[in-house]
Enzyme design. Structure first.
Site, PDB file in Angstrom:
ATOM      1  CD  GLN A 171      -2.483  -1.018   2.580  1.00  0.00           C
ATOM      2  OE1 GLN A 171      -2.643  -0.951   3.474  1.00  0.00           O
ATOM      3  NE2 GLN A 171      -3.477  -2.283   2.760  1.00  0.00           N
ATOM      4  CG  HIS A 191      -2.879  -0.639   7.524  1.00  0.00           C
ATOM      5  ND1 HIS A 191      -3.565  -1.488   8.886  1.00  0.00           N
ATOM      6  CD2 HIS A 191      -3.840  -1.289   6.742  1.00  0.00           C
ATOM      7  CE1 HIS A 191      -4.431  -1.816   7.861  1.00  0.00           C
ATOM      8  NE2 HIS A 191      -4.575  -2.310   6.791  1.00  0.00           N
ATOM      9  CE1 TYR A 222     -10.830  11.214  17.717  1.00  0.00           C
ATOM     10  CE2 TYR A 222     -12.425  10.753  17.138  1.00  0.00           C
ATOM     11  CZ  TYR A 222     -11.574  11.108  17.734  1.00  0.00           C
ATOM     12  OH  TYR A 222     -11.969  13.146  17.816  1.00  0.00           O
ATOM     13  CE1 TYR A 236     -11.697  -7.326   5.671  1.00  0.00           C
ATOM     14  CE2 TYR A 236     -10.458  -5.931   6.928  1.00  0.00           C
ATOM     15  CZ  TYR A 236     -11.302  -5.573   6.120  1.00  0.00           C
ATOM     16  OH  TYR A 236     -12.002  -5.039   5.534  1.00  0.00           O
TER      17      TYR A 236
HETATM   18 CA    CA Z   1     -13.245   4.178  16.554  1.00  0.00          CA
END
Ligand code: CA
Ligand code: CA
Length: 421
Positions: free
Chosen positions: A132, A196, A301, A312
């Site tokens: 990525q 990522h 968060y 996954y």
């Molecule tokens: Ca979150």
């Protein structure tokens, strides 16, 4: 799916209305969801009707997933401005109507409004373009008109592997090269992986540069999203010269990296300020856990402790719960995921019906996701351009009020979405 004919008619009616009610916290997050049953408002049909990946999970606040489907009823025309771009990652409109485009293998080009694709701009630093990684976002300096300065994020090859960095340079008058190139941020630590990296760049109304990152994906790296001595899984806030603003939340805290603004993110590839100056982000979750968040200074968060979805591989995320005191709840989540990248709050005049709507690139969803927002909650969802079958990587509003989109393909395209004349 067998519905009573009357229900089918009702659902069809609700799907065309923008005024239907969002899913309630008690509602099933499944295909047969009848939003706010018993709430007195008509039920509505969400865009997503497949089985969730984590069917036992429930929204933790009303309207947190599967909002009512809404329809634009807007006549627009899509022009393919350019083809043959190799995995374009970002499109950034220039003041005159031409566009800067990055390609993940490490090239940045100007594409004119008429579709002429320029040669790669010279003097970009090397990128690590595995997986990525590569050349990622580009943003214009808030004073680009006078300083011609641009910022870009990239996975930088370094001792010990790689990590996301941010470069800054001045675009030459002929737009063929960058001058005064300097790497102003080296996110730490480095890691030998290829997943990522984040990352989007967004300048705030405060003149600061916000940089979104990922947590590098591999299980041993995940806990770093919660650690203040690591930039991984964070949103950072820096001055345009790379220095740290002294009003950042963790400045002066021992063992904390002072550039950190928020923590507990998984992989953030979409970030934008709304017309009121509030930062939002959309991040990649696990299977069934993509999130829309309002980004508030110093908040946590949740990843990998608090999350929707599952691994996954199909097993639960080890030890995770969907809500916990002290962790921010997502404003909205997608299960199954849309695989989000790039976002834009629409403020132009070309599409009055779309004013203040949030547009998000959907790679997995192969569509441009449009959300309507009311009182800080998602009130409606629409998936546009799905018929084109391409992974939408970035979406930006041009000075003409059109939306510009790049698609994540080996033969990637640049589209202009403008009103049908
Ligand atoms: Ca979150
Ligand atoms: Ca950008």
């Amino acid at each position: 799916m067998d519905h009573h004919p009357a229900l089918v008619a009702l659902l069809a009616l609700a799907a065309t209305s923008v005024a239907c009610s969002p899913a309630s916290g008690r509602a099933e997050a499944g295909a047969e969801q009848s939003a706010n049953a018993g709430g007195g408002s008509p039920p509505c049909k969400p865009v997503e009707t497949r089985e969730p990946n984590a069917p036992s999970q429930r929204p933790t606040v009303p309207g947190q997933t599967r909002a009512c489907a809404v329809e634009s009823n807007v006549a627009f025309h899509v022009t393919v401005v350019a083809r043959g771009l190799e995995h374009p990652w970002a499109v950034e409109p220039l003041p005159g109507g031409d566009l800067l485009v990055t390609e993940r293998p490490g090239r940045m080009r100007v594409v004119t409004a008429a579709g002429q694709v320029g040669q790669p701009i010279a003097n970009l630093p090397k990128v690590d373009a595995r997986g990525q990684g590569g050349l990622l976002d580009v943003a214009l300096s808030p004073s680009f008109d006078s300083d011609r300065t641009i910022y870009w994020s990239f996975s930088e090859p370094r001792t010990g592997g790689n990590a996301t960095s941010v470069g800054r340079g001045v675009l030459s008058q002929d737009r063929r090269r960058l001058d005064q190139v300097k790497v102003i941020l080296h996110a730490m630590p480095t890691y030998d992986g290829d997943n990522h990296f984040g990352s989007r760049l967004a300048f705030g109304p405060d003149g600061k540069l916000y940089v979104t990152l990922g947590e590098r994906s591999d299980k041993p790296m995940r806990p770093q999203a919660q650690r203040l001595d690591s930039d991984m899984g964070k949103i950072l806030r820096i001055n345009p010269d790379g220095s740290v603003p002294q009003d950042n939340p963790f400045v002066g805290q021992s063992n904390a990296r002072p550039e950190i603004w928020t923590l507990g993110h998984r992989n953030v590839q979409a970030a934008a300020f709304d017309p009121q100056g509030q930062l939002w982000e959309v991040e990649h979750g696990t299977n069934g856990g993509d999130e829309l968040n309002r980004v508030v200074k110093g908040k946590n968060y949740g990843w990998p402790l608090v999350a929707f979805g599952e691994e996954y591989s199909g097993v639960p995320i080890p030890g995770a719960v969907t809500e916990k005191e002290g962790y921010e709840r997502p404003v909205y989540y997608w299960d199954p995921v849309i695989a989000p990248s790039g976002m834009q709050f629409y403020t132009g005049d070309a599409f009055p019906a779309w004013k203040n709507n949030l547009f998000i690139g959907g790679m997995g969803a192969t569509s441009l996701v449009r959300l309507t927002l009311e009182n800080g909650r998602v009130s409606g969802e629409e998936h546009l351009l799905k018929n084109r079958g391409q992974r939408v990587r970035d979406v930006r509003q041009g000075p003409d009020g059109a939306l510009y989109i790049v698609t994540d393909q080996g033969n990637g395209e640049l589209w202009r979405v403008a009103p049908k004349s």
